[in-house]
Design an enzyme around this catalytic site. Sequence first.
Site, PDB file in Angstrom:
ATOM      1  N   PHE A  12      40.375  91.895  17.512  1.00  0.00           N
ATOM      2  CA  PHE A  12      39.665  90.657  17.832  1.00  0.00           C
ATOM      3  C   PHE A  12      39.531  89.728  16.614  1.00  0.00           C
ATOM      4  CE2 PHE A  12      35.081  89.117  18.687  1.00  0.00           C
ATOM      5  CZ  PHE A  12      35.522  87.907  19.204  1.00  0.00           C
ATOM      6  N   TYR A 154      29.631 105.546  12.766  1.00  0.00           N
ATOM      7  CA  TYR A 154      30.307 104.281  12.460  1.00  0.00           C
ATOM      8  C   TYR A 154      29.725 103.659  11.188  1.00  0.00           C
ATOM      9  CZ  TYR A 154      31.250  99.257  12.712  1.00  0.00           C
ATOM     10  OH  TYR A 154      31.593  97.963  12.404  1.00  0.00           O
TER      11      TYR A 154
HETATM   12  N1  LIG Z   1      33.085  92.673  16.362  1.00  0.00           N
HETATM   13  C1  LIG Z   1      31.945  92.796  15.700  1.00  0.00           C
HETATM   14  O1  LIG Z   1      30.875  92.355  16.175  1.00  0.00           O
HETATM   15  C2  LIG Z   1      31.902  93.452  14.345  1.00  0.00           C
HETATM   16  C3  LIG Z   1      30.656  93.550  13.696  1.00  0.00           C
HETATM   17  C4  LIG Z   1      30.592  94.151  12.456  1.00  0.00           C
HETATM   18  C5  LIG Z   1      31.742  94.593  11.843  1.00  0.00           C
HETATM   19  N2  LIG Z   1      32.946  94.494  12.484  1.00  0.00           N
HETATM   20  C6  LIG Z   1      34.143  94.982  11.783  1.00  0.00           C
HETATM   21  O2  LIG Z   1      35.150  93.974  11.845  1.00  0.00           O
HETATM   22  C7  LIG Z   1      36.441  94.576  11.867  1.00  0.00           C
HETATM   23  C8  LIG Z   1      37.215  94.056  13.050  1.00  0.00           C
HETATM   24  O3  LIG Z   1      36.513  94.388  14.252  1.00  0.00           O
HETATM   25  P1  LIG Z   1      36.957  93.899  15.677  1.00  0.00           P
HETATM   26  O4  LIG Z   1      35.724  93.581  16.431  1.00  0.00           O
HETATM   27  O5  LIG Z   1      38.033  92.890  15.549  1.00  0.00           O
HETATM   28  O6  LIG Z   1      37.535  95.267  16.276  1.00  0.00           O
HETATM   29  P2  LIG Z   1      38.911  95.589  17.019  1.00  0.00           P
HETATM   30  O7  LIG Z   1      38.785  96.999  17.497  1.00  0.00           O
HETATM   31  O8  LIG Z   1      39.213  94.533  18.014  1.00  0.00           O
HETATM   32  O9  LIG Z   1      39.971  95.511  15.867  1.00  0.00           O
HETATM   33  C9  LIG Z   1      40.298  96.583  15.018  1.00  0.00           C
HETATM   34  C10 LIG Z   1      41.805  96.736  15.015  1.00  0.00           C
HETATM   35  O10 LIG Z   1      42.137  97.766  14.087  1.00  0.00           O
HETATM   36  C11 LIG Z   1      43.181  98.539  14.624  1.00  0.00           C
HETATM   37  N3  LIG Z   1      43.140  99.869  14.019  1.00  0.00           N
HETATM   38  C12 LIG Z   1      42.203 100.826  14.200  1.00  0.00           C
HETATM   39  N4  LIG Z   1      42.498 101.916  13.488  1.00  0.00           N
HETATM   40  C13 LIG Z   1      43.655 101.628  12.810  1.00  0.00           C
HETATM   41  C14 LIG Z   1      44.452 102.354  11.906  1.00  0.00           C
HETATM   42  N5  LIG Z   1      44.136 103.610  11.547  1.00  0.00           N
HETATM   43  N6  LIG Z   1      45.560 101.765  11.396  1.00  0.00           N
HETATM   44  C15 LIG Z   1      45.903 100.495  11.761  1.00  0.00           C
HETATM   45  N7  LIG Z   1      45.168  99.767  12.633  1.00  0.00           N
HETATM   46  C16 LIG Z   1      44.067 100.326  13.140  1.00  0.00           C
HETATM   47  C17 LIG Z   1      42.907  98.576  16.122  1.00  0.00           C
HETATM   48  O11 LIG Z   1      44.065  98.871  16.896  1.00  0.00           O
HETATM   49  C18 LIG Z   1      42.363  97.175  16.372  1.00  0.00           C
HETATM   50  O12 LIG Z   1      43.386  96.314  16.814  1.00  0.00           O
HETATM   51  C19 LIG Z   1      36.200  96.079  11.904  1.00  0.00           C
HETATM   52  O13 LIG Z   1      36.293  96.574  10.598  1.00  0.00           O
HETATM   53  C20 LIG Z   1      34.778  96.199  12.411  1.00  0.00           C
HETATM   54  O14 LIG Z   1      34.175  97.388  11.999  1.00  0.00           O
HETATM   55  C21 LIG Z   1      33.054  93.934  13.720  1.00  0.00           C
END
Ligand SMILES: NC(=O)c1ccc[n+]([C@@H]2O[C@H](COP(=O)([O-])OP(=O)(O)OC[C@H]3O[C@@H](n4cnc5c(N)ncnc54)[C@H](O)[C@@H]3O)[C@@H](O)[C@H]2O)c1
Length: 326
Positions: A12, A154
Amino acid sequence: MTTYLVTGCAGFIANEVAAQLIESGAKVVGIDNVNDYYDVRLKEHRLERLQSHDADRFEFVRGDIENQETLAELFEKHSFDGVLNLAARAGVRYSMENPHVYMTTNAMGSLNLLDQMQRHGVKKYVLASTSSLYAGQPMPFVETLPVNTPISPYAASKKAAEAMAFAYHHLYDIDVTICRYFTVYGPAGRPDMCIFRFIKWIDEGTPIELFGDGEQSRDFTYVSDIASGTIAALKPVGYEIVNLGGGGTPVSLNTIIEMLEQRLGKKAKVEHKTFHKADIKTTSADITKARERLGWTPKVDLEEGIDASVAWYREHQPWSSELLLP
Ligand SMILES: NC(=O)c1ccc[n+]([C@@H]2O[C@H](COP(=O)([O-])OP(=O)(O)OC[C@H]3O[C@@H](n4cnc5c(N)ncnc54)[C@H](O)[C@@H]3O)[C@@H](O)[C@H]2O)c1
């Protein structure tokens, strides 16, 4: 040309970060293992957006940051100006079901990247971290608060990633910005998060699964703002932790449901479940540091952001409503 490695680019937030970097004239090499934690059709859809660019602007590697050989090849092939590490296992509740993958990706995967950066002299690291770390602390959450009592695997895995980044900064002069994101939402959002789920459930008339009384509240932050903050975080800072959040009054899930009901023209049915032990009751970001150090402020307010999220869902129907929820 300035070249960045963006991990998790089918995800995302990283997808939007990559799009904005390309838009600004940079080249992006994106890596993602496209895992099936949630419907991969959504990840493929996001990737199409980046793959519409020429190969000299965007290159995709379907690979795993847990795999040291894959990363070694990648760092051998490209000379990166910086690494933006957003790949992660990101669901709070699922981290209780499958805690091991959280450590292998979020902690070990981050270490693998830092290790390659150190070997190849890459000097800038931006790490996506989380407001979940502030559980139990007084609000608004400010970066100086102690975050030593994470309440989910997490959050604990992100704490490990932050700590390792500090060690690499100290030892190898890698410049590090840790961005702690506050509940991110927007078009093509995550199907395991409340806004996407609520839109789908209200629209199709399925009862909303609501943990607790719905009065838990979040400092919702729009995805394009989070992406611009993450890019601003490429600025050299030494080692800094920076909150990226809406910075306004936290909004309850009950209010979000009302806003969605108005836009979808349908009344939600609600099924209450017990409040989850791994969840935080309220989040609220102090974003003074992001303003002062990165010159960043969020631009998109909640009304506008919810409009765009619902519009995306509608535009992509029936496909968007067929996406499976984890
Ligand atoms: N969405 C939120 O509200 C939020 C809040 C706080 C922190 N975050 C952090 O922001 C970042 C992005 O989150 P997001 O919401 O886009 O999540 P998301 O799950 O949509 O995106 C994460 C992506 O990482 C990929 N991925 C996971 N493990 C992997 C690996 N071992 N190797 C390669 N790719 C891998 C997944 O396929 C996915 O496409 C993350 O680090 C998340 O912890 C998100």
